[in-house]
Write a protein that holds these residues in place. Structure first.
Motif, mmCIF file in Angstrom:
data_model
loop_
_atom_site.group_PDB
_atom_site.id
_atom_site.type_symbol
_atom_site.label_atom_id
_atom_site.label_comp_id
_atom_site.label_asym_id
_atom_site.label_seq_id
_atom_site.Cartn_x
_atom_site.Cartn_y
_atom_site.Cartn_z
ATOM 1 N N ARG A 30 -10.159 77.564 -33.175
ATOM 2 C CA ARG A 30 -11.346 77.433 -34.013
ATOM 3 C C ARG A 30 -12.039 76.087 -33.850
ATOM 4 N N TYR A 31 -11.440 75.189 -33.070
ATOM 5 C CA TYR A 31 -11.976 73.844 -32.943
ATOM 6 C C TYR A 31 -12.933 73.707 -31.758
ATOM 7 N N HIS A 32 -14.040 73.056 -32.021
ATOM 8 C CA HIS A 32 -14.887 72.549 -30.948
ATOM 9 C C HIS A 32 -14.302 71.194 -30.534
ATOM 10 N N VAL A 33 -14.270 70.924 -29.238
ATOM 11 C CA VAL A 33 -13.672 69.680 -28.758
ATOM 12 C C VAL A 33 -14.625 68.971 -27.811
ATOM 13 N N GLY A 34 -14.724 67.683 -27.989
ATOM 14 C CA GLY A 34 -15.583 66.886 -27.116
ATOM 15 C C GLY A 34 -14.840 65.707 -26.521
ATOM 16 N N TRP A 35 -15.323 65.265 -25.389
ATOM 17 C CA TRP A 35 -14.839 64.020 -24.781
ATOM 18 C C TRP A 35 -15.967 63.003 -24.846
ATOM 19 N N PHE A 36 -15.613 61.807 -25.240
ATOM 20 C CA PHE A 36 -16.551 60.692 -25.304
ATOM 21 C C PHE A 36 -15.937 59.513 -24.564
ATOM 22 N N GLU A 88 -18.990 53.127 -12.598
ATOM 23 C CA GLU A 88 -19.653 53.221 -13.895
ATOM 24 C C GLU A 88 -18.983 54.223 -14.832
ATOM 25 N N ASP A 89 -17.999 54.964 -14.346
ATOM 26 C CA ASP A 89 -17.223 55.848 -15.219
ATOM 27 C C ASP A 89 -16.106 55.091 -15.939
ATOM 28 N N THR A 90 -15.916 53.834 -15.603
ATOM 29 C CA THR A 90 -14.887 53.034 -16.240
ATOM 30 C C THR A 90 -15.152 52.896 -17.726
ATOM 31 N N ALA A 91 -14.162 53.266 -18.527
ATOM 32 C CA ALA A 91 -14.308 53.241 -19.982
ATOM 33 C C ALA A 91 -13.006 53.718 -20.617
ATOM 34 N N VAL A 92 -12.924 53.577 -21.918
ATOM 35 C CA VAL A 92 -11.881 54.248 -22.685
ATOM 36 C C VAL A 92 -12.421 55.621 -23.054
ATOM 37 N N TYR A 93 -11.660 56.636 -22.747
ATOM 38 C CA TYR A 93 -12.072 58.011 -23.007
ATOM 39 C C TYR A 93 -11.351 58.534 -24.246
ATOM 40 N N TYR A 94 -12.135 59.147 -25.124
ATOM 41 C CA TYR A 94 -11.615 59.689 -26.367
ATOM 42 C C TYR A 94 -11.908 61.180 -26.448
ATOM 43 N N CYS A 95 -10.973 61.927 -27.025
ATOM 44 C CA CYS A 95 -11.276 63.308 -27.364
ATOM 45 C C CYS A 95 -11.448 63.411 -28.878
ATOM 46 N N ALA A 96 -12.262 64.357 -29.275
ATOM 47 C CA ALA A 96 -12.572 64.545 -30.682
ATOM 48 C C ALA A 96 -12.680 66.044 -30.964
ATOM 49 N N ALA A 97 -12.449 66.416 -32.219
ATOM 50 C CA ALA A 97 -12.451 67.834 -32.562
ATOM 51 C C ALA A 97 -13.047 68.063 -33.942
ATOM 52 N N LYS A 98 -13.581 69.261 -34.097
ATOM 53 C CA LYS A 98 -14.095 69.662 -35.405
ATOM 54 C C LYS A 98 -13.924 71.159 -35.556
ATOM 55 N N ASN A 99 -13.453 71.551 -36.746
ATOM 56 C CA ASN A 99 -13.215 72.964 -37.044
ATOM 57 C C ASN A 99 -14.405 73.523 -37.800
#
Length: 123
Positions: A30-36, A88-99
């Motif tokens: 049921r969760y939408h998930v994104g990468w930032f 330029e892709d160098t970064a800290v990558y985070y995943c996030a979710a919302k139900n």
């Protein structure tokens, strides 16, 4: 709900990495998930997102055709395959979710966040 991001590392330009986001808790499907991602001195920016249906995927223009997001509901995991990496892709990558219904590219719209994984691309 807890998110655990992993898979970051150091890679040369043109190389590949695969990030994983494991989501604990019930009803993962049921969760939408994104990468930032967030680079030093810059704001957090949207990279890719996937809806409840794996057929709904979204990408930032900067990563289209290079990154692929996917989900495995049985394993409660969302993956981000990153090919042809650039410095330029160098970064800290985070995943996030919302139900719930979410505006995929807006970080403040998400309820749950992982701790981040560092991706460094050398030139």
């Amino acid at each position: 709900v807890q998110l655990q991001a992993s898979g970051g590392g150091l890679v040369q330009a043109g190389g590949s990495l695969r990030l994983s986001c494991e989501v604990s808790g019930h009803s993962f499907s049921r969760y939408h998930v994104g990468w930032f991602r967030q680079a030093p001195g810059k704001e957090r920016e949207f990279v890719a997102g996937i809806g409840r249906s794996a057929g709904s995927t979204y990408y930032a223009d900067s990563v289209k055709a290079r990154f692929t997001i996917s989900r495995d509901n049985a394993k409660k995991t969302v993956s981000l395959r990153m090919d042809n990496l650039k410095p330029e892709d160098t970064a800290v990558y985070y995943c996030a979710a919302k139900n719930a219904i979410v505006t995929i590219g807006v970080p403040t719209d998400y309820d749950y966040w992982g701790q981040g994984t560092q991706v460094t691309v050398s030139s």
